[in-house]
Scaffold this active site. Structure first.
Site, PDB file in Angstrom:
ATOM      1  N   ASP A  63       0.872  -1.178   0.000  1.00 40.07           N
ATOM      2  CA  ASP A  63       0.000   0.000   0.000  1.00 40.07           C
ATOM      3  C   ASP A  63       0.906   1.223   0.000  1.00 40.07           C
ATOM      4  OD1 ASP A  63      -2.241  -1.546   0.278  1.00 40.07           O
ATOM      5  OD2 ASP A  63      -2.312  -1.372   2.466  1.00 40.07           O
ATOM      6  N   ASP A  69       0.514   7.667   8.282  1.00 41.58           N
ATOM      7  CA  ASP A  69       1.223   6.398   8.526  1.00 41.58           C
ATOM      8  C   ASP A  69       2.638   6.699   9.006  1.00 41.58           C
ATOM      9  OD1 ASP A  69      -0.700   4.439   7.651  1.00 41.58           O
ATOM     10  OD2 ASP A  69      -0.248   4.950   5.571  1.00 41.58           O
ATOM     11  N   GLU A  91       4.440  -2.235  10.414  1.00 46.26           N
ATOM     12  CA  GLU A  91       3.943  -2.314   9.045  1.00 46.26           C
ATOM     13  C   GLU A  91       4.702  -1.341   8.143  1.00 46.26           C
ATOM     14  OE1 GLU A  91      -0.312  -1.870   8.600  1.00 46.26           O
ATOM     15  OE2 GLU A  91      -0.156  -1.997   6.441  1.00 46.26           O
ATOM     16  N   GLU A  92       5.185  -0.261   8.730  1.00 51.65           N
ATOM     17  CA  GLU A  92       5.841   0.784   7.932  1.00 51.65           C
ATOM     18  C   GLU A  92       7.344   0.584   7.782  1.00 51.65           C
ATOM     19  OE1 GLU A  92       3.801   2.567   6.337  1.00 51.65           O
ATOM     20  OE2 GLU A  92       2.083   1.891   7.525  1.00 51.65           O
ATOM     21  N   ASP A 110       1.055  -2.088  14.135  1.00 47.90           N
ATOM     22  CA  ASP A 110       0.450  -1.440  12.968  1.00 47.90           C
ATOM     23  C   ASP A 110       0.195  -0.004  13.428  1.00 47.90           C
ATOM     24  OD1 ASP A 110      -1.049  -0.429  10.943  1.00 47.90           O
ATOM     25  OD2 ASP A 110      -2.597  -1.975  10.971  1.00 47.90           O
ATOM     26  N   LEU A 112      -0.831   2.789  12.093  1.00 41.93           N
ATOM     27  CA  LEU A 112      -2.062   3.493  11.734  1.00 41.93           C
ATOM     28  C   LEU A 112      -2.940   2.538  10.942  1.00 41.93           C
ATOM     29  CD1 LEU A 112      -3.900   5.674  10.104  1.00 41.93           C
ATOM     30  CD2 LEU A 112      -3.139   6.261  12.402  1.00 41.93           C
ATOM     31  N   ASP A 113      -3.853   1.916  11.654  1.00 41.46           N
ATOM     32  CA  ASP A 113      -4.749   0.959  11.005  1.00 41.46           C
ATOM     33  C   ASP A 113      -5.943   1.695  10.406  1.00 41.46           C
ATOM     34  OD1 ASP A 113      -5.880  -1.731  10.501  1.00 41.46           O
ATOM     35  OD2 ASP A 113      -7.422  -0.996  11.877  1.00 41.46           O
ATOM     36  N   GLU A 277      -1.504  -7.443  13.289  1.00 41.77           N
ATOM     37  CA  GLU A 277      -2.951  -7.200  13.223  1.00 41.77           C
ATOM     38  C   GLU A 277      -3.707  -8.389  13.831  1.00 41.77           C
ATOM     39  OE1 GLU A 277      -3.668  -4.122   9.572  1.00 41.77           O
ATOM     40  OE2 GLU A 277      -3.326  -6.177   8.943  1.00 41.77           O
TER      41      GLU A 277
END
Ligand code: F6P
Ligand code: MN
Length: 328
Positions: A63, A69, A91-92, A110, A112-113, A277
């Site tokens: 993404d 994020d 995640e980043e 995560d 910023l979900d 997650e």
């Protein structure tokens, strides 16, 4: 009820040994980061929505990263003080971020979900999973294995929701507690999240229906058939598009969330990520009396193979999840 701060709650519920102190400090650091993220979101409309703009990089999920994020990831990293964290997995971040050589913990986040909801004034959140470090050598390949422990090894997990309230659902392994940010401090809510055994709401992205497997198709058809179908009850549908917001609702009202595998490229193992997650949410769900599965195996029993691994995720009220599993 006398108001109890999160710090006080942690004092009562976490052992005061080295790991416990590290755990408490880590959770409090995350709270500090969450306040920065919540404030940024509150002010997102001034002068113009800026947090949802794409900032270039494609993150580990494929993404594109949005401004928030990146802001959230940075706020979390800078919040860590006295937290004894050996490594941060996000995640980043493509790979492990090594922090303290003697750190007792590793953390998977995560930041910023639900980022597709940022500019729409809808709830988004931060999800975290905290594990004990097992490795002796402070090098990436050893530390990596610490993040790849099955979810049942988690010491704590939780998620913040940035919505009408800034709130937190947390487990340190014995039940689930909820907190709300009030005048700069997280205060325990009277509400103890507990998922009813059966619900009457399902959450799924229906637009993917044509790609679903047979069990997912059959399950949703049975829900749609309502009182005339095998479940003999009518369902309502709710889909926020932010895992944290859908999960919050399930903690309050029960029901089922499904992001199953489907036939799209890259989706044959689902969409959501296992270590930051599915695992943290599954730990909370089980602690609140619910159930979480990939259809075949309980989420918390899966041995992760890679830090950004995807997994089909189905969770919620026990009976509803059992019904889904029975179709496999
Ligand atoms: O983090 C992934 C996520 O944004 C979840 O919060 C949400 O449940 C899901 O993706 C929605 O995905 P999609 O809109 O692609 O079906
Ligand atoms: Mn997410």
């Amino acid at each position: 009820m006398v108001s109890v701060s999160l710090a006080h709650y942690l004092q009562k519920s976490v052992e005061p040994n080295q790991t416990g102190i590290a755990l408490t400090n880590t959770i409090l650091c995350l709270c500090n980061a969450s306040k920065i993220i919540a404030k940024a979101l509150c002010e997102n409309g001034l002068p113009d929505n800026q947090l949802g703009i794409h900032v270039g990089d494609i993150n580990s999920d494929g993404d594109s990263q949005k401004a928030l994020d990146v802001l959230a990831d940075k706020a979390i990293i800078s919040s860590f003080t006295n937290a004894s964290i050996a490594a941060y997995f996000s995640e980043e971040q493509e790979t492990a971020l090594l922090l303290e050589p003697d750190g007792k913990l590793v953390i998977c986040v995560d930041p910023l979900d639900g980022s597709s909801n940022i500019d729409n004034n809808l709830s988004v959140g931060t999800i975290f999973s905290i594990l004990a470090r097992k490795s002796k050598i402070f090098e990436p390949e050893y530390i990596m294995s610490d993040a790849l422990q099955p979810g049942e090894n988690q010491l704590a997990s939780g998620f913040f929701v940035y919505g009408p309230q800034t709130s937190l659902i947390l487990t340190t392994g014995s039940g689930v507690a909820s907190f709300i940010l009030k005048q700069g401090e997280f205060i325990q809510m009277e509400w103890e999240p507990s998922i009813p055994n059966a619900g009457n709401q399902f959450a799924i992205n229906m637009s993917n229906m044509r790609y679903w497997s047979q069990p997912a198709t059959d399950y949703i058809q049975a829900c749609l058939d309502g009182v005339d179908g095998p479940f003999a009850k009518n369902y309502n549908m709710r889909w926020c598009g932010s895992l944290v917001a859908d999960a919050w609702r399930i903690f309050r009202q029960g029901g089922i969330f499904l992001y199953p595998e489907d036939s799209r490229e890259n989706y044959h193992v689902g969409r959501l990520r296992l270590i930051y997650e599915a695992n943290p949410v599954a730990f909370l769900v089980e602690q609140a009396g619910g159930r979480a599965t990939d259809g075949n195996v309980e989420i918390l029993k899966i041995e992760p193979k890679a830090i950004h691994q995807r997994v089909p995720l189905i969770f919620g009220s026990k009976d509803d999840v059992f019904n889904y599993e029975s179709l496999y």
